[in-house]
Every structure is written in C-alpha cells, then in structure tokens.
Design a protein around this motif. Structure first.
Motif, PDB file in Angstrom:
ATOM      1  N   THR A 180       0.728  -1.045   0.011  1.00 23.95           N
ATOM      2  CA  THR A 180       0.016  -0.068   0.001  1.00 23.95           C
ATOM      3  C   THR A 180       0.895   1.134   0.059  1.00 23.95           C
ATOM      4  O   THR A 180       2.089   1.034  -0.067  1.00 23.95           O
ATOM      5  N   THR A 206      -2.579   0.892  -7.294  1.00 25.00           N
ATOM      6  CA  THR A 206      -2.985   0.211  -5.943  1.00 25.00           C
ATOM      7  C   THR A 206      -3.661   1.062  -4.710  1.00 25.00           C
ATOM      8  O   THR A 206      -3.496   2.429  -4.957  1.00 25.00           O
ATOM      9  N   GLU A 207      -4.681   0.561  -4.100  1.00 22.49           N
ATOM     10  CA  GLU A 207      -5.124   1.262  -3.207  1.00 22.49           C
ATOM     11  C   GLU A 207      -4.122   1.898  -2.183  1.00 22.49           C
ATOM     12  O   GLU A 207      -3.302   1.032  -1.960  1.00 22.49           O
ATOM     13  N   THR A 209      -3.902   5.320   1.148  1.00 23.05           N
ATOM     14  CA  THR A 209      -4.367   6.209   2.293  1.00 23.05           C
ATOM     15  C   THR A 209      -4.183   7.659   2.127  1.00 23.05           C
ATOM     16  O   THR A 209      -3.125   7.530   2.251  1.00 23.05           O
ATOM     17  N   ARG A 277      -9.465   6.530   2.410  1.00 20.93           N
ATOM     18  CA  ARG A 277      -9.154   5.442   1.764  1.00 20.93           C
ATOM     19  C   ARG A 277      -9.224   5.626   0.250  1.00 20.93           C
ATOM     20  O   ARG A 277     -10.303   6.248  -0.516  1.00 20.93           O
ATOM     21  N   ASN A 279      -9.307   4.587  -3.457  1.00 21.95           N
ATOM     22  CA  ASN A 279      -9.827   3.583  -4.154  1.00 21.95           C
ATOM     23  C   ASN A 279     -10.060   3.820  -5.675  1.00 21.95           C
ATOM     24  O   ASN A 279      -9.683   4.915  -5.940  1.00 21.95           O
ATOM     25  N   ASP A 280     -10.609   2.871  -6.397  1.00 28.27           N
ATOM     26  CA  ASP A 280     -10.962   3.260  -7.843  1.00 28.27           C
ATOM     27  C   ASP A 280     -12.067   4.460  -7.858  1.00 28.27           C
ATOM     28  O   ASP A 280     -12.052   5.049  -8.741  1.00 28.27           O
ATOM     29  N   ASP A 281     -12.854   4.685  -6.768  1.00 27.17           N
ATOM     30  CA  ASP A 281     -13.891   5.633  -6.851  1.00 27.17           C
ATOM     31  C   ASP A 281     -13.484   7.097  -6.505  1.00 27.17           C
ATOM     32  O   ASP A 281     -14.268   7.952  -6.493  1.00 27.17           O
ATOM     33  N   PHE A 282     -12.557   6.941  -5.718  1.00 28.77           N
ATOM     34  CA  PHE A 282     -12.010   8.200  -5.020  1.00 28.77           C
ATOM     35  C   PHE A 282     -11.759   9.370  -6.081  1.00 28.77           C
ATOM     36  O   PHE A 282     -11.365   9.018  -7.186  1.00 28.77           O
ATOM     37  N   TRP A 309     -15.309   8.161   1.667  1.00 27.99           N
ATOM     38  CA  TRP A 309     -14.052   7.561   1.859  1.00 27.99           C
ATOM     39  C   TRP A 309     -13.436   7.377   3.153  1.00 27.99           C
ATOM     40  O   TRP A 309     -12.323   6.833   3.283  1.00 27.99           O
ATOM     41  N   GLN A 311     -12.246   6.447   6.777  1.00 28.42           N
ATOM     42  CA  GLN A 311     -12.393   5.295   7.648  1.00 28.42           C
ATOM     43  C   GLN A 311     -11.946   5.424   9.260  1.00 28.42           C
ATOM     44  O   GLN A 311     -11.058   6.422   9.453  1.00 28.42           O
TER      45      GLN A 311
END
Length: 313
Positions: A180, A206-207, A209, A277, A279-282, A309, A311
């Motif tokens: 990560t 890759t995902e 933070t 987080r 991710n693809d939708d960020f 997003w 966490q």
C-alpha cells in the motif's frame, strides 16, 4: 540485503587507481548486478550492469552519468560522484536504489526502477546546500513525521517504515510499501481543502490512504505541544535498529531539516489524524485523462466532500 554501513565500508576497502575503474560486486544476493567502484578519476561510483540501454538521465555538477558498451554485449550504467562533500549522501542514494529494487520481478523492470529512483535523488543533489525550509515545507515535514510516528511505525518494522518514507527524496507520495501507500497532508482545523501537488500524486493503481493531519501552531506553554526538533528526537529515540536509524537520518537530511533553524523550535499541536481510503472510486485526476499538452497540474480536494471514503482507525 547489504546494510548501509556495509555499503559504506565497501568503498573503504577498495584502493582507487587513476586511469582505471576498480571495484567489487555490491551484493551477490541482489537480483541486479550492482558494483561498488571508483572511476578512472578516483571518484566514488556505482555501476549497474544492464542487458539493454536504459534512458540515461543527464549528468549534473554533483553526479556524472554515463553508459558504456561492454565486450559481452551488455551496458555498464555508471553514476560517479564528482563532489566529495556529498559522499555520505551518495552512499544513502546507492543503498536506497538497491533497496527499492531488491524485490524486482525482472532485471529489465529493475534497471528501469533503479534509473527512476536515481532521478529522484539527483534533484536533491542539485539543490543549494544552504536552502532553508519554507513555512509550507516545515508544516509538511511536521505532517510526515507525525504520520511516521503515529501511523507507519505502528504498522511496519522500523527499517521498513523509514525505507518506505520516500517523500523527502522527491517521490510522488510520502510513503510507499509493497502492499500500500500513504500520502500525508498537514492542514489546520478550520481548513476544508487539501492540495494535491501534481497529477501523479494520487494517480496509482494500488489502493492507498490519504492522511489528513490537523495541526495548529500554538504558544510555547501549550500542554502537549511539540517542535520539529522534539518530534524528530521522539521518532529517532523510538528506532532502536542501527540500520533503520541511519536511514531515518538520511531521510531527514534529504528533507532539508536543520535542527539549528529557528523554525525547528516553533511549537505545534496535533489535534487528530483523519484517514481516507483512496480506491478506484476516489475523486482524483488521472494523467491518462489529461490532454497531452498539459504537462502538470495541481488541484484541491474538498475534505467535507471526501467523507464517503473516510475510515476509522
């Protein structure tokens, strides 16, 4: 893998000779063919043997770069230090290049990664030695050290943690690991935006933070306040591994941190760390979606708009 201190000692064991390059293999267990040498001008040199000719970055006043064609059909990519006052930093550079390619899946991709990492370091070597941190850079370094202390060192071993702290050497993101990545942004309590400094900063497959660290400048007598110096000391004292300590000091040096700078004694207070987080939708800019004529850009994200997003940690 060879330690940084062992790498430094390797040059001390070699007797430089004018007119010819002399040296030894850096680490027989490394997947790439790195050699520790002195060039024909008796300069410290790292040599990487490659089966193909990679894109060679230009030389600078501090480091000479060249590629020589060998009799066996391979290429010797040579990085020679021409400024003796930077020997300690050069050892850090060489070790970091070797460390970032230790898990490479192929020699071709490893050579490309090594050259890319060198280009990051080359920018640092070209900077003026007496250049001071700006106010924004001081706050940014606060954020990175807070993230290192409160997040990264809680999840990784000291050596992995500090080796993954690559923001100071010009990487797009502050911390990168095999599984990560993390980008730290230091903002005040009232601020609702974070600035993304380039199109590449969050453009990664890759995902990871996004860490938003709420930091405020406070008075000297504020309970729980810390300075850049006290924070650096706290992180330093928490790292018992000697090799990790060396890497940490190298990263601090690369960040232009100077304990004698009056800014290093200005007090700040960390209120909280927010985790987002990526991710693809960020919501982020992807370089592949930009017109070719746009070479770079910066943009701002609304923190209140990122709550989907967020966490809890």
């Amino acid at each position: 893998m060879i330690s940084m201190s062992e790498l430094s000692d390797a040059w001390k064991e070699i007797i430089p000779q004018t007119g010819q390059s002399v040296g030894r293999r850096a680490d027989k267990n490394h997947p790439l063919d790195f050699f520790i040498t002195y060039d024909e001008n008796r300069n410290m040199q790292m040599m990487l043997i490659s089966e193909f000719l990679p894109t060679i970055p230009p030389s600078s006043q501090q480091i000479s770069v060249r590629a020589n064609f060998r009799h066996d059909g391979k290429y010797a990519v040579c990085f020679s230090l021409t400024d003796d006052s930077l020997q300690e930093q050069f050892v850090s550079l060489c070790w970091d290049i070797m460390h970032c390619t230790i898990s490479t899946h192929s020699k071709a991709s490893g050579v490309k990664a090594a050259v890319k990492r060198f280009c990051m370091w080359q920018k640092l070597f070209a900077e003026e030695k007496n250049k001071k941190l700006s106010d924004a850079e001081v706050k940014g370094l606060f954020g990175e050290l807070c993230a290192l202390k409160n997040v990264i060192l809680m999840r990784y071993s000291p050596q992995t943690a500090v080796a993954g702290w690559i923001g100071p050497i010009g990487a797009d993101r502050d911390f990168e690991f095999s599984d990560t990545w993390y980008e730290a942004k230091a903002v005040t309590l009232s601020k609702d935006i974070v600035t993304i400094s380039s199109a590449d900063q969050l453009d990664i497959g890759t995902e990871g933070t996004l860490l938003v660290l709420r930091i405020e400048k406070v008075s000297q007598n504020t309970p729980g306040a810390f300075t850049l110096n006290s924070l650096a000391d706290e992180v330093r004292n928490s790292i018992q591994d000697p090799e990790a300590r060396i890497i940490f000091e190298s990263r601090l040096s690369s960040s232009k941190y100077d304990p004698a700078d009056p800014q290093a004694d200005e007090p700040y207070f960390l209120h909280q760390i927010e985790y987002y987080r990526v991710n693809d939708d960020f919501p982020r800019i992807r370089r592949s979606n930009l017109p070719a004529a746009i070479s770079n850009c910066t943009y701002s994200l609304s923190i209140s708009g990122l709550q989907s997003w967020r966490q809890e940690q």
